[in-house]
Design a protein around this motif. Structure first.
Motif, PDB file in Angstrom:
ATOM      1  N   GLU A 109       0.351  -3.488  -4.390  1.00 31.97           N
ATOM      2  CA  GLU A 109       1.005  -3.804  -5.658  1.00 31.97           C
ATOM      3  C   GLU A 109       0.118  -4.687  -6.537  1.00 31.97           C
ATOM      4  O   GLU A 109      -0.005  -4.459  -7.753  1.00 31.97           O
ATOM      5  CB  GLU A 109       2.334  -4.496  -5.397  1.00 31.97           C
ATOM      6  CG  GLU A 109       3.413  -3.575  -4.872  1.00 31.97           C
ATOM      7  CD  GLU A 109       4.776  -4.244  -4.832  1.00 31.97           C
ATOM      8  OE1 GLU A 109       5.754  -3.582  -5.194  1.00 31.97           O
ATOM      9  OE2 GLU A 109       4.848  -5.427  -4.442  1.00 31.97           O
ATOM     10  N   ALA A 110      -0.492  -5.704  -5.926  1.00 26.60           N
ATOM     11  CA  ALA A 110      -1.319  -6.627  -6.703  1.00 26.60           C
ATOM     12  C   ALA A 110      -2.537  -5.929  -7.287  1.00 26.60           C
ATOM     13  O   ALA A 110      -2.873  -6.117  -8.467  1.00 26.60           O
ATOM     14  CB  ALA A 110      -1.748  -7.799  -5.828  1.00 26.60           C
ATOM     15  N   ALA A 111      -3.222  -5.125  -6.491  1.00 30.90           N
ATOM     16  CA  ALA A 111      -4.419  -4.444  -6.974  1.00 30.90           C
ATOM     17  C   ALA A 111      -4.087  -3.378  -8.006  1.00 30.90           C
ATOM     18  O   ALA A 111      -4.821  -3.213  -8.994  1.00 30.90           O
ATOM     19  CB  ALA A 111      -5.184  -3.833  -5.799  1.00 30.90           C
ATOM     20  N   LEU A 112      -2.997  -2.650  -7.811  1.00 29.86           N
ATOM     21  CA  LEU A 112      -2.610  -1.652  -8.806  1.00 29.86           C
ATOM     22  C   LEU A 112      -2.268  -2.317 -10.130  1.00 29.86           C
ATOM     23  O   LEU A 112      -2.444  -1.730 -11.202  1.00 29.86           O
ATOM     24  CB  LEU A 112      -1.426  -0.830  -8.303  1.00 29.86           C
ATOM     25  CG  LEU A 112      -1.718   0.182  -7.195  1.00 29.86           C
ATOM     26  CD1 LEU A 112      -0.452   0.932  -6.799  1.00 29.86           C
ATOM     27  CD2 LEU A 112      -2.797   1.172  -7.608  1.00 29.86           C
ATOM     28  N   THR A 113      -1.793  -3.555 -10.079  1.00 27.53           N
ATOM     29  CA  THR A 113      -1.448  -4.278 -11.301  1.00 27.53           C
ATOM     30  C   THR A 113      -2.662  -4.907 -11.973  1.00 27.53           C
ATOM     31  O   THR A 113      -2.819  -4.844 -13.198  1.00 27.53           O
ATOM     32  CB  THR A 113      -0.424  -5.385 -11.000  1.00 27.53           C
ATOM     33  OG1 THR A 113       0.753  -4.803 -10.442  1.00 27.53           O
ATOM     34  CG2 THR A 113      -0.053  -6.156 -12.262  1.00 27.53           C
ATOM     35  N   HIS A 114      -3.558  -5.502 -11.185  1.00 27.90           N
ATOM     36  CA  HIS A 114      -4.596  -6.357 -11.765  1.00 27.90           C
ATOM     37  C   HIS A 114      -6.018  -5.805 -11.685  1.00 27.90           C
ATOM     38  O   HIS A 114      -6.861  -6.189 -12.507  1.00 27.90           O
ATOM     39  CB  HIS A 114      -4.553  -7.726 -11.093  1.00 27.90           C
ATOM     40  CG  HIS A 114      -3.284  -8.485 -11.371  1.00 27.90           C
ATOM     41  ND1 HIS A 114      -2.946  -8.934 -12.619  1.00 27.90           N
ATOM     42  CD2 HIS A 114      -2.269  -8.856 -10.549  1.00 27.90           C
ATOM     43  CE1 HIS A 114      -1.781  -9.553 -12.568  1.00 27.90           C
ATOM     44  NE2 HIS A 114      -1.346  -9.523 -11.327  1.00 27.90           N
ATOM     45  N   ALA A 115      -6.345  -4.977 -10.724  1.00 30.21           N
ATOM     46  CA  ALA A 115      -7.714  -4.456 -10.634  1.00 30.21           C
ATOM     47  C   ALA A 115      -7.955  -3.441 -11.757  1.00 30.21           C
ATOM     48  O   ALA A 115      -7.043  -2.708 -12.143  1.00 30.21           O
ATOM     49  CB  ALA A 115      -7.946  -3.810  -9.272  1.00 30.21           C
ATOM     50  N   PRO A 116      -9.174  -3.391 -12.295  1.00 33.37           N
ATOM     51  CA  PRO A 116      -9.446  -2.450 -13.385  1.00 33.37           C
ATOM     52  C   PRO A 116      -9.447  -0.999 -12.913  1.00 33.37           C
ATOM     53  O   PRO A 116      -9.793  -0.699 -11.770  1.00 33.37           O
ATOM     54  CB  PRO A 116     -10.838  -2.874 -13.859  1.00 33.37           C
ATOM     55  CG  PRO A 116     -11.449  -3.562 -12.680  1.00 33.37           C
ATOM     56  CD  PRO A 116     -10.332  -4.236 -11.974  1.00 33.37           C
ATOM     57  N   GLY A 117      -9.046  -0.110 -13.823  1.00 34.84           N
ATOM     58  CA  GLY A 117      -9.035   1.313 -13.507  1.00 34.84           C
ATOM     59  C   GLY A 117      -7.627   1.855 -13.384  1.00 34.84           C
ATOM     60  O   GLY A 117      -6.650   1.230 -13.811  1.00 34.84           O
TER      61      GLY A 117
END
Length: 289
Positions: free
Chosen positions: A213-221
């Protein structure tokens, strides 16, 4: 860092239920923290979205929870990041009840500890309290990956990502006759594995729910979450709590009471939302648990 790196979470964690820990009176540790005016809290390093350092500041869900509890107790915070050892028991020894051999000063509280009856019974030097989240595993895929909802055997030939030496890693390289092993690339954390999907370096990553959830929200792309469960994933998930020295239960109970209040009034969910994560109550305290 995930607990999947250690053997503890092979599958027993979420099935254990609540810990029946007696509320033994012990006033000195809480009084000592208030006397000193600071609460020292141990947090795993490089454990996004839970705890990591960025721009000289400790960030993350666990960091914000610790700050909120310390504020309610009327004291400041000393957030101490530490590396994960081979076993959770090693971390408890180094952080909570003895201190590290290389000079790491023990903490008043350690966050992000498996909340499990069997495990707690083996750790007689600490009290494990305050379950505040239920963690699990899932997958994230690149936008164009049609096989995202398929069986893992359909992932063959795709670029797969996982945190090294974690349960997601063992799941991908060891299940299904090992046919996916050549396709797996290892990353330092599950968050980084999901970020690799969003950047186009991987087609699918297996990680914890919070990392996804965190990476899908904050990581680019761009990326998407697999909707269905992962077939043959043996771990059903686990609850997360805190640990204090066995002699510091008064502090642990004060910490737990404030966390209960935060869960009741919505502050806990708000902290999780800052990092793109949905707060999931621990099974040990969920309605009907």
């Amino acid at each position: 860092m995930t607990f999947g790196r250690r053997a503890f979470l092979g599958g027993l964690a979420a099935s254990a239920g609540a810990l029946a820990l007696p509320r033994v009176s012990n006033g000195a540790p809480l009084a000592k923290v208030r006397e000193l005016g600071v609460l020292r809290v141990g947090l795993y390093e490089n454990n996004r979205p839970w705890s990591w350092e960025e721009g000289g500041k400790v960030m993350g869900i666990d960091a914000d929870i610790a700050r909120a509890v310390a504020k309610s107790l009327g004291v400041g915070t000393d957030l101490a990041l530490f590396p994960a050892d081979e076993e959770v028991s090693d971390d408890l020894r180094n952080v909570v009840w003895r201190g590290g051999l290389l000079g790491f000063r023990k903490c008043d509280v350690m966050m992000h500890v498996p909340f499990d009856r069997t495990f707690a019974a083996q750790e007689d030097q600490v009290a494990i309290l305050a379950p505040y989240y239920h963690e699990g595993f899932g997958a994230a895929c690149s936008p164009g990956m049609a096989e995202c909802e398929g069986t893992p055997t359909e992932f063959r030939g795709r670029k797969l990502a996982a945190e090294i030496d974690s349960i997601p890693d063992f799941y991908l390289i060891g299940s299904f006759g090992g046919i996916l092993r050549p396709d797996v690339t290892h990353y330092t954390t599950g968050y980084e594995a999901v970020a690799a999907v969003k950047s186009g370096k991987a087609d699918l990553a297996v990680a914890t729910d919070a990392q996804i959830e965190a990476a899908l929200t904050h990581a680019p792309g761009e990326g998407k979450r697999r909707k269905g469960p992962l077939p043959a994933m043996l771990s059903p998930g686990w609850d997360i709590g805190i640990a204090v020295d066995e002699k510091s239960r008064s502090l642990g109970f004060a910490f737990e009471e404030e966390m209960d209040a935060m869960m009741a009034d919505g502050r806990m969910a708000d902290i999780f939302a800052r990092y793109g994560v949905t707060w999931r109550p621990a099974n040990a305290v969920a309605p009907g648990a």
